[in-house]
Design a protein around this motif. Sequence first.
Motif: not given
Lengths: 216, 269
Positions: B64-80
């Motif tokens: 769950v932690v890894m999934l959350t971190v990956s989702v946050v990183i992906q969101m930052k990359q797409q919508h900075p």
Amino acid sequence: MFQAGLWPLGRRGAIASLLLCRRLHCPVMGTKVSDEQLMLRYSGGDADAFAELYVRHKASLYRYMLRSCESQAVAEELYQEVWASVIQSRKRYTDSAKFSTWLFSIAGNRLIDHYRKQGKWDAYLVDMDEGDSESCAVAASFEQPEAQADINQQMRRLLHCLEQLPPPQRQVFLLREEAGMNLQTVAESVGIGLEAVKSRMRYALGKLRLCMGGEA
Amino acid sequence: MSDPHDELKDDVLSNLYQRTRIEEPPMALDSAILSQARQAVEKPQHRSLWSRMGWVAPLASMAVVMLTVSVVIQMKQQHPESLAPTLMDAAPKQKQNITHDAESVMELKEEGASSRQAAEKKDAYAPSAQPNVAPVESLNEMAPAKSLVPKPATAPSSIEAIPQRKLKIQTREVAPAGVMSDSTSDAISGGGADDRMQREPEALGSVRAKTVAKPAAERMSADQWLTIIREAIQAGQLDEAAASLNAFKQAYPDEPVPEDIASALAKQQ
């Protein structure tokens, strides 16, 4: 006999052995815990009591199932189911009946259910009602061989002849030979009358003698 | 205990059968049954959900932690930009608008210069021997353009203004001194035509640039307009500067005229 064997251990060793045996319900000082007491202890939560009970009756019950089934795999499966029923019914057990009678009655009922699934049990009962008096008259007895080689051959032949018996007749024969029951107890275990048990036993013995090559 | 029904007992068969009693259940079967019996009587231990889950709970938590971190990183990359405050963007946008206007003015100047060059080439291929005649004729036909007067109103086409302005200038070149065509721009007033003619070739680019800049000037602020007037004064286009100043006063009556511009144009007058 057990006390005589303890003296080499010394006094402390003997006391420790006695305490251990009491814990394991060993026969100490000529006393033996009955099967009924062991079963009651197990119903109270004593797993060791069941272990002792199992050791006492596992061989006879296993052979009873083995001789009554067509294959070893089926026999082992039904054997395990019988003990599972004993475990599940532990709280309903009362010492009004002997444990062996109760145990083999569970096994007999399980076998009957197995035969009825195959559609064989009722047919066997009909065949017995028609009578096998001829086989009983012809094979009155047969002589026991003396040579060991012959004994082994006769043992195998007897087992073969036992397999040829109808299940109801084989059942009463095995209950008396394996479980050590008398005909009255067999009747109680099987749930039929004494006369029915006698009839089945008579037929069983006659067919076995005939199969073994007995002469009239 | 003796069996009362011994007549049904066959000792030979019984003894023979007792010899056959050698089979015993396998040890695996014994173990299974004994374990089943023990488990049936063992009391269930009260264990927490976490301990009962064993290794599954930590593995699930880590996933769950890894999934959350990956989702946050992906969101930052797409919508900075989604994380930047909106107020910070307001000031730069205003600056961008001003710079955009200035850039548009420069672009229009450049376009004016390029279109002037294209028009000159076109005149070179004119059927008339006197290239100046055609412009005169066309100039009469054409409506007078007030190219030097930046208007705060809607912007006319800059390209349309360029040939008009060019034609006017060429008309001034041909016409004798003092003779002014009616078609000349209203912004052109006063004397000094010879001087204008002399300076005009050099200032053509800047004047036309200013002319071209009309549409942009109409969007320009007062400061920008005054800047253009200063440039015209520095370029020596005093008449044009004065006309532009008059237009500025009309457009921005409340805006004060800088002293340098006023003094320069006063000297000219």
